[in-house]
Design a protein around this motif. Structure first.
Motif, PDB file in Angstrom:
ATOM      1  N   SER A  46      66.477   6.477   6.715  1.00 45.43           N
ATOM      2  CA  SER A  46      65.417   5.640   6.171  1.00 45.43           C
ATOM      3  C   SER A  46      65.914   4.205   6.098  1.00 45.43           C
ATOM      4  N   SER A  47      65.116   3.281   6.615  1.00 40.50           N
ATOM      5  CA  SER A  47      65.445   1.856   6.507  1.00 40.50           C
ATOM      6  C   SER A  47      64.970   1.344   5.153  1.00 40.50           C
ATOM      7  N   TYR A  48      65.686   0.348   4.593  1.00 43.50           N
ATOM      8  CA  TYR A  48      65.327  -0.078   3.237  1.00 43.50           C
ATOM      9  C   TYR A  48      65.868  -1.453   2.894  1.00 43.50           C
ATOM     10  N   ARG A  59      75.847   2.815   2.426  1.00 42.47           N
ATOM     11  CA  ARG A  59      74.572   3.366   1.956  1.00 42.47           C
ATOM     12  C   ARG A  59      74.736   4.197   0.693  1.00 42.47           C
ATOM     13  N   ASP A  98      67.382   1.221  10.804  1.00 37.76           N
ATOM     14  CA  ASP A  98      67.668   2.304  11.746  1.00 37.76           C
ATOM     15  C   ASP A  98      68.546   1.777  12.881  1.00 37.76           C
ATOM     16  N   ALA A 118      60.940   0.537   1.752  1.00 38.42           N
ATOM     17  CA  ALA A 118      61.617   1.559   2.547  1.00 38.42           C
ATOM     18  C   ALA A 118      60.660   2.122   3.590  1.00 38.42           C
ATOM     19  N   MET A 119      61.232   2.601   4.704  1.00 39.46           N
ATOM     20  CA  MET A 119      60.447   3.240   5.754  1.00 39.46           C
ATOM     21  C   MET A 119      61.279   4.361   6.381  1.00 39.46           C
ATOM     22  N   PRO A 120      60.844   5.624   6.226  1.00 39.89           N
ATOM     23  CA  PRO A 120      61.571   6.717   6.865  1.00 39.89           C
ATOM     24  C   PRO A 120      61.547   6.560   8.383  1.00 39.89           C
ATOM     25  N   SER A 121      62.656   6.864   9.016  1.00 36.84           N
ATOM     26  CA  SER A 121      62.730   6.797  10.472  1.00 36.84           C
ATOM     27  C   SER A 121      62.086   8.033  11.084  1.00 36.84           C
ATOM     28  N   ASN A 154      61.491  -0.692  12.621  1.00 39.44           N
ATOM     29  CA  ASN A 154      60.690   0.448  12.191  1.00 39.44           C
ATOM     30  C   ASN A 154      59.705   0.884  13.273  1.00 39.44           C
ATOM     31  N   GLY A 195      67.553  12.305   9.010  1.00 40.72           N
ATOM     32  CA  GLY A 195      66.884  11.966   7.767  1.00 40.72           C
ATOM     33  C   GLY A 195      67.082  10.518   7.359  1.00 40.72           C
TER      34      GLY A 195
END
Length: 471
Positions: free
Chosen positions: A273-275, A164, A295, A180-183, A349, A271
């Motif tokens: 984030s998937s992307y 990462r 995630d 992107a999507m924050p976990s 997600n 913190g």
């Protein structure tokens, strides 16, 4: 500065890097792999492989080495929540019908050994410091070797399989995700001395309120137990305190770990984030977490790192002599990975939202608890033999919606809101999948220099969350 040449440079020797190197060496290419670590070496990872991931180990020729570490074959998957338990045998993937949880010290060393046996040269304790450019094209790397000497290595292709916080991604300007999507969940895990032989063949997950906990038996007579509470944001508290408190609030996990002693410290990743990052360009590619991350709640990272590392190597092995064909092959590889992984990314997600089970999820658990075919489909999603859209798509959502409404989980208003949210999400995700097949990937800004041998521009380094949490 000493200068060498090879066919392909791979930066990073773990799952994606070793897989790419093995495929390239099999294809007759001269491959040099550079890694800052000395193996065996640990890395922050929840390291569960569903049967599809184990099948990748077999495809790479590393499975026997990995099995030698003694991790039990996990033939049963179990998921519990809201008073329902779904349990069944994993559907087979290329004759593999078991999951494995092997600590990364052993697994990565086995992959490195397999890469060397196949013909790749793996250089340990070598840290890449820069890329070599020629008219906007990556043509090699500069690195510091294990003796502290600066060296230059040139090749038609540089593969950044360095995680990462990828150095290669930073140097080509690809750290900023285009999707992107924050976990909504943090990740805490620890090993326990396993005292439950009756559970040694079961990969188990439990949901309790907004908490998610797991127990995956692994090598060394241990069980890896992970908890994912909602991510509170800001600076988290002491990891062990959060971990033990979360475990204590999942009764089934407390029972699973009773009589077991924790070994070592609690590790964490917050913190998250998937992307998807742009993962191909002139003379470079980014497999593994360097280009795409999900995630750890669905434990897909290592499988995808190995699979798409291998497919990258197979795609380019015969095209290294022609830059046009090479770039086209790498771009086609990137598009394939996006198409293959987008549905699982969306599903992941959803599970990473950090909320309690919603009414339609409860109905799914209730239905699967008494339906062997639905259980097989559920486990098949984890093993990548069933698309998530088949599990929670148009064919099944109406039945789940009716069941949830009849049983009134949390009240009719709550059920109606969840049905509406699932319908909206199904449409949005379906459109995203269609567009991903048609829409071109975003461009990486061209490199600032066009002069042979000129120094690369320095994009600002993306600030990434702590830890490396691989599924």
């Amino acid at each position: 500065m000493a200068v060498e040449r090879t066919d392909v440079i791979v930066v990073g020797a773990r799952c994606a890097g070793s897989a790419a190197a093995i495929a390239l060496a099999r294809g007759g290419c001269a491959v040099v792999v550079l890694d800052a670590a000395r193996f065996p070496s640990d890395t922050l990872s929840t390291h569960l492989l569903w049967p599809s991931g184990v099948a990748e180990l077999a495809e790479l020729g590393a499975l026997e080495r990995v099995l030698a570490f003694g991790a039990p074959r996990l033939r049963t998957g179990s998921a519990s929540g809201a008073g329902f338990t779904v349990s069944g045998r994993f559907p087979a993937v290329d004759t593999i019908d078991f999951a494995l949880c092997v600590r990364r010290t052993g697994l990565d060393a086995a992959l490195v050994a397999t890469a060397r046996q196949t013909g790749a040269e793996v250089r340990e304790r070598c840290r890449v410091t820069d890329l070599v450019w020629d008219h906007g094209r990556v043509t090699g790397v500069r690195y510091r070797d294990d003796a502290g000497a600066d060296r230059e290595l040139l090749a038609p292709l540089v593969i950044g399989a360095d995680g990462r916080r990828s150095t290669v991604a930073r140097l080509v300007g690809a750290t900023q995700p285009y999707r992107a999507m924050p976990s909504g969940r943090a990740c805490y895990f620890a090993y326990w001395r396993d005292n439950k032989p009756e559970w040694r063949s079961v990969a188990a997950q439990w949901r309790a309120e907004a908490l998610l906990g797991t127990a995956f038996p692994c090598d060394g007579g241990l069980v890896l137990s992970l908890v994912q509470p909602p991510d509170a944001g800001g600076r988290p508290g002491p990891a062990e305190e959060i971990y033990r408190d979360s475990v204590s609030r999942i009764p089934e996990l407390v029972d699973r770990l009773s009589g077991c002693d924790m070994v070592g410290r609690v590790r964490s990743a917050t913190g998250l984030s998937s992307y998807f990052r742009r993962s191909s360009g002139p003379g470079w590619a980014l497999p593994g977490d360097a280009g795409h991350f999900k995630d750890p709640v669905t434990a897909q990272g290592m499988r995808d790192a190995m699979r798409y590392g291998r497919l990258l190597g197979e795609s380019v092995a015969t095209r290294l002599g022609d830059p046009v064909l090479l770039d086209a092959a790498v771009l086609a590889w990137e598009r394939r990975r996006e198409r293959d992984c987008l549905g699982v990314y969306q599903w992941t997600n959803g599970l990473a939202r950090g909320t309690a089970l919603r009414p339609m999820e409860i109905e799914l658990y209730r239905s699967a608890a008494g339906d062997d075919d639905l259980t097989t489909d559920l486990l098949g999603v984890f093993s990548r033999v069933v698309e998530p859209s088949r599990l929670l798509g148009p064919a099944r959502l109406p039945g789940l919606a009716i069941g949830a409404m009849l049983r009134g989980y949390g009240g009719r208003g709550t059920v109606a809101a969840d049905i509406a949210d699932n319908a909206r999400l199904a449409v949005v995700e379906g459109i995203e999948r269609v567009l991903a097949r048609k829409r071109p990937l975003p461009e990486i800004p061209p490199h600032a220099s066009s002069a042979p041998g000129a120094e690369p521009s320095r994009p600002a380094e993306n600030v990434l969350p702590q830890g490396e949490a691989h599924g």
